[in-house]
Motif scaffolding. Structure first.
Motif, PDB file in Angstrom:
ATOM      1  N   ILE A 150      30.086  75.907  36.766  1.00 11.81           N
ATOM      2  CA  ILE A 150      30.913  77.113  36.673  1.00 11.81           C
ATOM      3  C   ILE A 150      32.404  76.819  36.530  1.00 11.81           C
ATOM      4  O   ILE A 150      33.172  77.693  36.171  1.00 11.81           O
ATOM      5  CB  ILE A 150      30.667  78.063  37.869  1.00 11.81           C
ATOM      6  CG1 ILE A 150      31.055  77.393  39.183  1.00 11.81           C
ATOM      7  CG2 ILE A 150      29.248  78.557  37.882  1.00 11.81           C
ATOM      8  CD1 ILE A 150      31.016  78.334  40.383  1.00 11.81           C
ATOM      9  N   TRP A 151      32.848  75.577  36.800  1.00  8.65           N
ATOM     10  CA  TRP A 151      34.249  75.201  36.661  1.00  8.65           C
ATOM     11  C   TRP A 151      34.496  74.472  35.340  1.00  8.65           C
ATOM     12  O   TRP A 151      35.511  73.845  35.160  1.00  8.65           O
ATOM     13  CB  TRP A 151      34.696  74.336  37.832  1.00  8.65           C
ATOM     14  CG  TRP A 151      34.709  75.075  39.115  1.00  8.65           C
ATOM     15  CD1 TRP A 151      35.657  75.965  39.546  1.00  8.65           C
ATOM     16  CD2 TRP A 151      33.712  75.046  40.133  1.00  8.65           C
ATOM     17  NE1 TRP A 151      35.308  76.471  40.763  1.00  8.65           N
ATOM     18  CE2 TRP A 151      34.119  75.920  41.163  1.00  8.65           C
ATOM     19  CE3 TRP A 151      32.511  74.357  40.299  1.00  8.65           C
ATOM     20  CZ2 TRP A 151      33.387  76.128  42.307  1.00  8.65           C
ATOM     21  CZ3 TRP A 151      31.777  74.565  41.445  1.00  8.65           C
ATOM     22  CH2 TRP A 151      32.212  75.440  42.430  1.00  8.65           C
ATOM     23  N   ASP A 152      33.555  74.523  34.415  1.00 11.05           N
ATOM     24  CA  ASP A 152      33.644  73.820  33.134  1.00 11.05           C
ATOM     25  C   ASP A 152      33.776  72.320  33.320  1.00 11.05           C
ATOM     26  O   ASP A 152      34.482  71.648  32.577  1.00 11.05           O
ATOM     27  CB  ASP A 152      34.814  74.355  32.287  1.00 11.05           C
ATOM     28  CG  ASP A 152      34.567  75.767  31.823  1.00 11.05           C
ATOM     29  OD1 ASP A 152      33.391  76.111  31.588  1.00 11.05           O
ATOM     30  OD2 ASP A 152      35.540  76.519  31.689  1.00 11.05           O
ATOM     31  N   GLU A 153      33.139  71.801  34.330  1.00 11.73           N
ATOM     32  CA  GLU A 153      33.100  70.373  34.585  1.00 11.73           C
ATOM     33  C   GLU A 153      31.669  69.885  34.392  1.00 11.73           C
ATOM     34  O   GLU A 153      30.733  70.662  34.310  1.00 11.73           O
ATOM     35  CB  GLU A 153      33.563  70.054  36.023  1.00 11.73           C
ATOM     36  CG  GLU A 153      35.001  70.443  36.319  1.00 11.73           C
ATOM     37  CD  GLU A 153      36.024  69.539  35.662  1.00 11.73           C
ATOM     38  OE1 GLU A 153      35.659  68.433  35.210  1.00 11.73           O
ATOM     39  OE2 GLU A 153      37.187  69.949  35.580  1.00 11.73           O
ATOM     40  N   ARG A 154      31.509  68.610  34.372  1.00 10.90           N
ATOM     41  CA  ARG A 154      30.179  68.014  34.231  1.00 10.90           C
ATOM     42  C   ARG A 154      29.294  68.403  35.412  1.00 10.90           C
ATOM     43  O   ARG A 154      29.774  68.585  36.521  1.00 10.90           O
ATOM     44  CB  ARG A 154      30.311  66.498  34.188  1.00 10.90           C
ATOM     45  CG  ARG A 154      31.142  65.980  33.060  1.00 10.90           C
ATOM     46  CD  ARG A 154      31.470  64.510  33.280  1.00 10.90           C
ATOM     47  NE  ARG A 154      30.272  63.721  33.346  1.00 10.90           N
ATOM     48  CZ  ARG A 154      29.811  62.973  32.349  1.00 10.90           C
ATOM     49  NH1 ARG A 154      30.463  62.928  31.213  1.00 10.90           N
ATOM     50  NH2 ARG A 154      28.711  62.276  32.476  1.00 10.90           N
ATOM     51  N   ASP A 155      28.011  68.458  35.177  1.00  5.39           N
ATOM     52  CA  ASP A 155      27.063  68.784  36.248  1.00  5.39           C
ATOM     53  C   ASP A 155      26.927  67.655  37.260  1.00  5.39           C
ATOM     54  O   ASP A 155      26.498  67.887  38.388  1.00  5.39           O
ATOM     55  CB  ASP A 155      25.686  69.106  35.661  1.00  5.39           C
ATOM     56  CG  ASP A 155      25.701  70.403  34.862  1.00  5.39           C
ATOM     57  OD1 ASP A 155      26.450  71.324  35.236  1.00  5.39           O
ATOM     58  OD2 ASP A 155      24.958  70.479  33.864  1.00  5.39           O
ATOM     59  N   ASP A 156      27.313  66.422  36.869  1.00  5.88           N
ATOM     60  CA  ASP A 156      27.147  65.291  37.785  1.00  5.88           C
ATOM     61  C   ASP A 156      28.424  64.956  38.564  1.00  5.88           C
ATOM     62  O   ASP A 156      28.524  63.902  39.173  1.00  5.88           O
ATOM     63  CB  ASP A 156      26.645  64.058  37.040  1.00  5.88           C
ATOM     64  CG  ASP A 156      27.601  63.587  35.945  1.00  5.88           C
ATOM     65  OD1 ASP A 156      28.566  64.318  35.622  1.00  5.88           O
ATOM     66  OD2 ASP A 156      27.371  62.492  35.418  1.00  5.88           O
ATOM     67  N   MET A 157      29.411  65.853  38.565  1.00  5.02           N
ATOM     68  CA  MET A 157      30.623  65.629  39.358  1.00  5.02           C
ATOM     69  C   MET A 157      30.277  65.687  40.845  1.00  5.02           C
ATOM     70  O   MET A 157      29.420  66.467  41.266  1.00  5.02           O
ATOM     71  CB  MET A 157      31.684  66.685  39.050  1.00  5.02           C
ATOM     72  CG  MET A 157      32.230  66.638  37.630  1.00  5.02           C
ATOM     73  SD  MET A 157      33.291  65.227  37.312  1.00  5.02           S
ATOM     74  CE  MET A 157      34.828  65.802  37.989  1.00  5.02           C
ATOM     75  N   VAL A 158      30.944  64.850  41.641  1.00  5.82           N
ATOM     76  CA  VAL A 158      30.778  64.866  43.090  1.00  5.82           C
ATOM     77  C   VAL A 158      31.789  65.888  43.619  1.00  5.82           C
ATOM     78  O   VAL A 158      32.994  65.637  43.618  1.00  5.82           O
ATOM     79  CB  VAL A 158      31.032  63.470  43.703  1.00  5.82           C
ATOM     80  CG1 VAL A 158      30.901  63.520  45.206  1.00  5.82           C
ATOM     81  CG2 VAL A 158      30.098  62.437  43.084  1.00  5.82           C
ATOM     82  N   VAL A 159      31.308  67.052  44.032  1.00  3.10           N
ATOM     83  CA  VAL A 159      32.176  68.152  44.444  1.00  3.10           C
ATOM     84  C   VAL A 159      32.463  68.033  45.939  1.00  3.10           C
ATOM     85  O   VAL A 159      31.553  68.004  46.757  1.00  3.10           O
ATOM     86  CB  VAL A 159      31.526  69.518  44.118  1.00  3.10           C
ATOM     87  CG1 VAL A 159      32.421  70.659  44.585  1.00  3.10           C
ATOM     88  CG2 VAL A 159      31.249  69.622  42.623  1.00  3.10           C
TER      89      VAL A 159
END
Length: 153
Positions: free
Chosen positions: A3-12
């Motif tokens: 939802i933040w237009d980032e990759r799905d594999d980012m460590v949030v």
């Protein structure tokens, strides 16, 4: 993409404000970090700005105040100067072709160094004529790069 237009594999690490980083496997074996995998650190909500008229102001303890446009901020370095005397006389280095506007600008020069210790100093200058600061003491910026080398015969 999430939802933040980032990759799905980012460590949030947090969602309000959004703070995330790429996973180690995303960065492994790469020269450049993919644009969609940069660290994302927000300290508050993002303003909704029109990039054409909006310009940040850089003032305070700086050599020359600036009000750059978005295009100015995206511009490449116009030159790199090198000193073999810790900031004494400067010579202009040759710039290598830049692979991406987000990559380090590689440069090279040829110099005759005498035997002993030498401090090689490099500073960048952008297309607006602003020079990289000698010290980051009063700024949030990268100061002149310095490396100490020893030549032996």
């Amino acid at each position: 993409m999430d939802i933040w237009d980032e990759r799905d594999d980012m460590v949030v690490h947090g969602t309000d404000p959004y703070n995330a980083e790429p996973s180690p496997r995303t960065l492994a074996d790469r020269t450049l970090t993919p644009l969609d995998a940069f660290y994302s650190r927000d300290h508050g909500p993002l303003p909704d700005l029109d990039p054409v008229p909006w310009r940040p102001t850089v003032d305070g303890p700086v050599e020359r105040p600036l009000t750059p446009s978005l295009e100015d901020l995206r511009s490449d370095f116009s030159r790199v100067d090198v000193s073999l005397d810790e900031g004494g006389p400067w010579i202009q280095a040759d710039l290598d072709e830049q692979g991406s506007p987000w990559a380090w600008q590689h440069w090279r020069t040829t110099a005759d160094l005498g035997e002993g210790e030498t401090v090689i100093t490099a500073r960048a200058r952008d297309t607006a004529g602003a020079t990289q600061p000698e010290s980051a003491r009063h700024l949030w910026n990268t100061p002149w790069a310095r490396i100490r080398v020893t030549c032996r015969s």
